[in-house]
Motif scaffolding. Structure first.
Motif, PDB file in Angstrom:
ATOM      1  N   LEU A   1       0.835  -1.199   0.000  1.00 48.85           N
ATOM      2  CA  LEU A   1       0.000   0.000   0.000  1.00 48.85           C
ATOM      3  C   LEU A   1       0.865   1.241   0.000  1.00 48.85           C
ATOM      4  CD1 LEU A   1      -2.608  -1.031   2.716  1.00 48.85           C
ATOM      5  CD2 LEU A   1      -2.938  -1.032   0.223  1.00 48.85           C
TER       6      LEU A   1
ATOM      7  N   ALA B   1       0.348   5.185   1.018  1.00 48.77           N
ATOM      8  CA  ALA B   1      -0.559   6.187   1.606  1.00 48.77           C
ATOM      9  C   ALA B   1       0.059   7.555   1.330  1.00 48.77           C
ATOM     10  CB  ALA B   1      -0.776   5.903   3.082  1.00 48.77           C
ATOM     11  N   GLY B   2       0.732   8.149   2.329  1.00 46.02           N
ATOM     12  CA  GLY B   2       1.389   9.437   2.080  1.00 46.02           C
ATOM     13  C   GLY B   2       2.743   9.289   1.416  1.00 46.02           C
ATOM     14  N   GLY B   3       3.307   8.101   1.465  1.00 44.44           N
ATOM     15  CA  GLY B   3       4.587   7.819   0.803  1.00 44.44           C
ATOM     16  C   GLY B   3       5.805   8.350   1.539  1.00 44.44           C
ATOM     17  N   HIS B   4       5.604   8.962   2.692  1.00 45.16           N
ATOM     18  CA  HIS B   4       6.745   9.628   3.334  1.00 45.16           C
ATOM     19  C   HIS B   4       7.623   8.704   4.167  1.00 45.16           C
ATOM     20  CE1 HIS B   4       5.776  13.328   1.593  1.00 45.16           C
ATOM     21  NE2 HIS B   4       6.595  14.012   2.370  1.00 45.16           N
ATOM     22  N   SER B   5       7.245   7.454   4.278  1.00 46.46           N
ATOM     23  CA  SER B   5       8.152   6.454   4.850  1.00 46.46           C
ATOM     24  C   SER B   5       8.531   5.439   3.774  1.00 46.46           C
ATOM     25  CB  SER B   5       7.492   5.737   6.033  1.00 46.46           C
ATOM     26  OG  SER B   5       7.348   6.643   7.099  1.00 46.46           O
ATOM     27  N   LEU B   6       7.552   5.039   2.980  1.00 45.82           N
ATOM     28  CA  LEU B   6       7.804   3.983   1.991  1.00 45.82           C
ATOM     29  C   LEU B   6       8.719   4.464   0.854  1.00 45.82           C
ATOM     30  CD1 LEU B   6       7.317   1.157   0.972  1.00 45.82           C
ATOM     31  CD2 LEU B   6       5.137   1.893  -0.005  1.00 45.82           C
TER      32      LEU B   6
ATOM     33  N   HIS C   1      -1.507  14.047   8.955  1.00 46.70           N
ATOM     34  CA  HIS C   1      -1.087  14.627  10.238  1.00 46.70           C
ATOM     35  C   HIS C   1      -1.586  16.070  10.383  1.00 46.70           C
ATOM     36  CE1 HIS C   1       1.286  11.053  10.268  1.00 46.70           C
ATOM     37  NE2 HIS C   1       2.271  11.505   9.516  1.00 46.70           N
TER      38      HIS C   1
ATOM     39  N   GLY D   1       7.505  15.775  11.957  1.00 46.90           N
ATOM     40  CA  GLY D   1       8.250  16.336  10.825  1.00 46.90           C
ATOM     41  C   GLY D   1       8.021  17.823  10.621  1.00 46.90           C
TER      42      GLY D   1
ATOM     43  N   THR E   1       0.198  10.064   6.821  1.00 54.66           N
ATOM     44  CA  THR E   1      -1.099   9.668   7.387  1.00 54.66           C
ATOM     45  C   THR E   1      -0.887   8.871   8.680  1.00 54.66           C
ATOM     46  OG1 THR E   1      -1.123   7.529   6.244  1.00 54.66           O
ATOM     47  CG2 THR E   1      -2.027   9.428   5.032  1.00 54.66           C
TER      48      THR E   1
ATOM     49  N   ASP F   1       6.082   9.278  16.294  1.00 55.91           N
ATOM     50  CA  ASP F   1       5.329   9.853  17.409  1.00 55.91           C
ATOM     51  C   ASP F   1       3.953   9.203  17.614  1.00 55.91           C
ATOM     52  OD1 ASP F   1       7.216  12.072  18.060  1.00 55.91           O
ATOM     53  OD2 ASP F   1       6.827  12.560  15.965  1.00 55.91           O
TER      54      ASP F   1
ATOM     55  N   ILE G   1      -5.279  -1.032   7.282  1.00 54.04           N
ATOM     56  CA  ILE G   1      -5.842  -0.327   8.447  1.00 54.04           C
ATOM     57  C   ILE G   1      -6.896   0.620   7.900  1.00 54.04           C
ATOM     58  CG2 ILE G   1      -5.404   1.263  10.360  1.00 54.04           C
ATOM     59  CD1 ILE G   1      -2.515   0.401  10.379  1.00 54.04           C
TER      60      ILE G   1
ATOM     61  N   ASP H   1      13.796  16.705  13.443  1.00 49.80           N
ATOM     62  CA  ASP H   1      12.401  16.564  13.861  1.00 49.80           C
ATOM     63  C   ASP H   1      12.053  15.229  14.495  1.00 49.80           C
ATOM     64  OD1 ASP H   1      11.295  19.100  13.438  1.00 49.80           O
ATOM     65  OD2 ASP H   1      11.299  18.745  11.291  1.00 49.80           O
ATOM     66  N   TRP H   2      12.726  14.146  14.121  1.00 47.34           N
ATOM     67  CA  TRP H   2      12.442  12.863  14.764  1.00 47.34           C
ATOM     68  C   TRP H   2      12.801  12.965  16.248  1.00 47.34           C
ATOM     69  CZ3 TRP H   2      10.053   8.966  12.294  1.00 47.34           C
ATOM     70  CH2 TRP H   2      10.071   8.976  10.892  1.00 47.34           C
TER      71      TRP H   2
HETATM   72  C1  LIG Z   1      11.676  14.282   6.361  1.00 50.77           C
HETATM   73  C2  LIG Z   1      10.752  13.432   7.180  1.00 50.77           C
HETATM   74  C3  LIG Z   1      10.596  13.705   8.527  1.00 50.77           C
HETATM   75  C4  LIG Z   1       9.733  12.943   9.302  1.00 50.77           C
HETATM   76  N1  LIG Z   1       9.619  13.229  10.619  1.00 50.77           N
HETATM   77  C5  LIG Z   1       8.794  12.468  11.394  1.00 50.77           C
HETATM   78  C6  LIG Z   1       8.637  12.755  12.779  1.00 50.77           C
HETATM   79  O1  LIG Z   1       9.197  13.690  13.327  1.00 50.77           O
HETATM   80  N2  LIG Z   1       7.804  11.945  13.496  1.00 50.77           N
HETATM   81  C7  LIG Z   1       7.131  10.892  12.928  1.00 50.77           C
HETATM   82  O2  LIG Z   1       6.398  10.201  13.624  1.00 50.77           O
HETATM   83  N3  LIG Z   1       7.249  10.622  11.616  1.00 50.77           N
HETATM   84  C8  LIG Z   1       8.060  11.372  10.838  1.00 50.77           C
HETATM   85  N4  LIG Z   1       8.159  11.090   9.494  1.00 50.77           N
HETATM   86  C9  LIG Z   1       7.384   9.964   8.937  1.00 50.77           C
HETATM   87  C10 LIG Z   1       6.017  10.430   8.485  1.00 50.77           C
HETATM   88  O3  LIG Z   1       5.199  10.652   9.604  1.00 50.77           O
HETATM   89  C11 LIG Z   1       5.353   9.375   7.588  1.00 50.77           C
HETATM   90  O4  LIG Z   1       4.450  10.053   6.812  1.00 50.77           O
HETATM   91  C12 LIG Z   1       4.637   8.248   8.279  1.00 50.77           C
HETATM   92  O5  LIG Z   1       5.480   7.555   9.145  1.00 50.77           O
HETATM   93  C13 LIG Z   1       4.128   7.242   7.264  1.00 50.77           C
HETATM   94  O6  LIG Z   1       2.912   7.653   6.768  1.00 50.77           O
HETATM   95  P1  LIG Z   1       2.635   7.667   5.214  1.00 50.77           P
HETATM   96  O7  LIG Z   1       1.188   7.943   5.057  1.00 50.77           O
HETATM   97  O8  LIG Z   1       3.587   8.572   4.554  1.00 50.77           O
HETATM   98  O9  LIG Z   1       2.893   6.120   4.853  1.00 50.77           O
HETATM   99  P2  LIG Z   1       3.586   5.450   3.582  1.00 50.77           P
HETATM  100  O10 LIG Z   1       4.995   5.875   3.478  1.00 50.77           O
HETATM  101  O11 LIG Z   1       2.736   5.594   2.381  1.00 50.77           O
HETATM  102  O12 LIG Z   1       3.515   3.925   4.050  1.00 50.77           O
HETATM  103  C14 LIG Z   1       4.304   3.449   5.127  1.00 50.77           C
HETATM  104  C15 LIG Z   1       4.033   1.955   5.330  1.00 50.77           C
HETATM  105  O13 LIG Z   1       2.712   1.745   5.805  1.00 50.77           O
HETATM  106  C16 LIG Z   1       1.944   0.926   4.918  1.00 50.77           C
HETATM  107  N5  LIG Z   1       0.592   1.497   4.953  1.00 50.77           N
HETATM  108  C17 LIG Z   1       0.247   2.778   4.679  1.00 50.77           C
HETATM  109  N6  LIG Z   1      -1.064   2.980   4.918  1.00 50.77           N
HETATM  110  C18 LIG Z   1      -1.561   1.791   5.334  1.00 50.77           C
HETATM  111  C19 LIG Z   1      -2.851   1.341   5.754  1.00 50.77           C
HETATM  112  N7  LIG Z   1      -3.919   2.163   5.787  1.00 50.77           N
HETATM  113  N8  LIG Z   1      -3.003   0.036   6.114  1.00 50.77           N
HETATM  114  C20 LIG Z   1      -1.938  -0.810   6.107  1.00 50.77           C
HETATM  115  N9  LIG Z   1      -0.694  -0.442   5.735  1.00 50.77           N
HETATM  116  C21 LIG Z   1      -0.511   0.834   5.364  1.00 50.77           C
HETATM  117  C22 LIG Z   1       2.661   1.046   3.581  1.00 50.77           C
HETATM  118  O14 LIG Z   1       2.448  -0.093   2.774  1.00 50.77           O
HETATM  119  C23 LIG Z   1       4.114   1.154   4.038  1.00 50.77           C
HETATM  120  O15 LIG Z   1       4.624  -0.130   4.357  1.00 50.77           O
HETATM  121  C24 LIG Z   1       9.006  11.849   8.706  1.00 50.77           C
HETATM  122  C25 LIG Z   1       9.154  11.589   7.342  1.00 50.77           C
HETATM  123  C26 LIG Z   1      10.014  12.350   6.579  1.00 50.77           C
HETATM  124  C27 LIG Z   1      10.142  12.059   5.107  1.00 50.77           C
END
Ligand SMILES: Cc1cc2nc3c(=O)[nH]c(=O)nc-3n(C[C@H](O)[C@H](O)[C@H](O)COP(=O)(O)OP(=O)(O)OC[C@H]3O[C@@H](n4cnc5c(N)ncnc54)[C@H](O)[C@@H]3O)c2cc1C
Length: 281
Positions: free
Chosen positions: A29, A31-36, A77, A101, A110, A123, A166, A190-191
């Motif tokens: 999946l 979602a926001g792509g910011h971890s994947l 968020h 972040g 997300t 967090d 989820i 920020d982490w």
């Molecule tokens: C520069 C930077 C700074 C950041 N700083 C922080 C911080 O200070 N604190 C913090 O907590 N986070 C931080 N993050 C992480 C950020 O919060 C991510 O957005 C979050 O961790 C993942 O959410 P996403 O929607 O981007 O997920 P994605 O990257 O799209 O997905 C992450 C994982 O979750 C899975 N997934 C996504 N949605 C679902 C769902 N609904 N059901 C099942 N699986 C799912 C995906 O398949 C993947 O494996 C930071 C990220 C960056 C790039």
């Protein structure tokens, strides 16, 4: 910094996303792509297909569920940080979402993605653990609920099956309890070096139902069980002594930002401050 090749599909509904997860090889999946996406760029993740759930608007937003708030998994968020229901009934989660972040991350990331990713430095996993939230997941076999306590299995490892989505996070309303989230961090990053979430009630001068959880003090978000036990029914002046137990049962990492010993020190100091702050709210 260029990901390996992948196919891309847009899910039209949760059922469609589940079907794509089932039928496409190595599907993941998005979602926001910011971890994947960062993981894919580092080639630490190489999904065969990305299933984009970003357009599933029915998974976004916060609903009043009576004794709890139902937060859609695709709630970003930024939106959680500004949501009126979250601010009124669970200000801890709204506040903590605003510390994730920077604005770009908060506009894309997300809550569902943050929990599914299972990073102990994140967090919102700590916050849902402190709040005794429930995670709702849908898979081929239907819907199930998972207590936050049972959700985080290990380092980047959760109770979710590969083919589960989820859909919602149910967060009990905090009522009259005070709350706090203190995040010690390097401003450039920020982490959390260490974060402490506290939800604390008080009655007739005694502390009641203290719930305390840590960010980045082990392989998963952790509850400060020894401090919680020491605070149960204790007078307010017991906080400093109870906080001295805060790092019991933790296993913090050493990295470029802090040694494990410094993290243990931070956990004790921040726990005392967070509980005092919660009691003053
Ligand atoms: C520069 C930077 C700074 C950041 N700083 C922080 C911080 O200070 N604190 C913090 O907590 N986070 C931080 N993050 C992480 C950020 O919060 C991510 O957005 C979050 O961790 C993942 O959410 P996403 O929607 O981007 O997920 P994605 O990257 O799209 O997905 C992450 C994982 O979750 C899975 N997934 C996504 N949605 C679902 C769902 N609904 N059901 C099942 N699986 C799912 C995906 O398949 C993947 O494996 C930071 C990220 C960056 C790039």
């Amino acid at each position: 910094m260029i990901p390996a090749g992948f196919d891309y599909e847009v899910a039209e509904s949760v059922d469609h996303a589940l079907e794509l997860l089932r039928t496409k090889e190595d599907a993941k999946l998005l979602a926001g792509g910011h971890s994947l996406i960062p993981l894919m760029k580092l080639r630490l993740a190489r999904p065969g297909t990305l299933v984009d759930i970003g357009r599933l608007t029915d998974l976004s937003g916060v609903r009043d569920g009576g004794d709890h708030l139902a937060i859609g998994a695709m709630t970003r968020h930024h939106d959680l940080n500004n949501d009126p229901l979250a601010k009124e009934h669970c200000p801890l989660i709204a506040y903590a979402a605003g510390l994730v972040g920077d604005p770009q991350v908060r506009h894309r990331g997300t809550i569902g993605g943050s929990l599914a990713h299972g990073d102990p430095a994140s967090d919102l996993p700590t916050i849902v653990l402190a709040l005794d939230a429930v995670i709702v997941a849908r898979g081929a076999g239907g819907e199930r609920t998972i207590d936050a306590r049972d959700f985080f299995n290990g380092f980047f490892d959760t109770a979710l099956a590969e083919d589960e989505v989820i859909t919602e996070i149910r967060v009990p309303k905090v009522g009259a309890a005070g709350w706090s989230y203190l995040k010690f961090r390097q401003r450039a990053l920020d982490w959390a070096t260490v974060g402490v979430a506290a939800v604390v009630g008080a009655s007739n001068g005694s502390i009641e139902g203290a719930r305390i959880a840590f960010t980045n003090m082990g392989q998963t978000p952790l509850r400060a069980s020894a401090t919680e036990a020491a605070l149960a029914g204790a007078p307010r002046d017991a906080v400093a002594a109870a906080a001295e137990k805060a790092d019991e049962g933790t296993d913090p990492p050493s990295d470029t930002w802090a040694t494990a010993d410094f993290r243990r020190h931070l956990a004790r100091v921040l726990t005392a401050r967070a509980v005092e702050e919660a009691l003053s709210r």
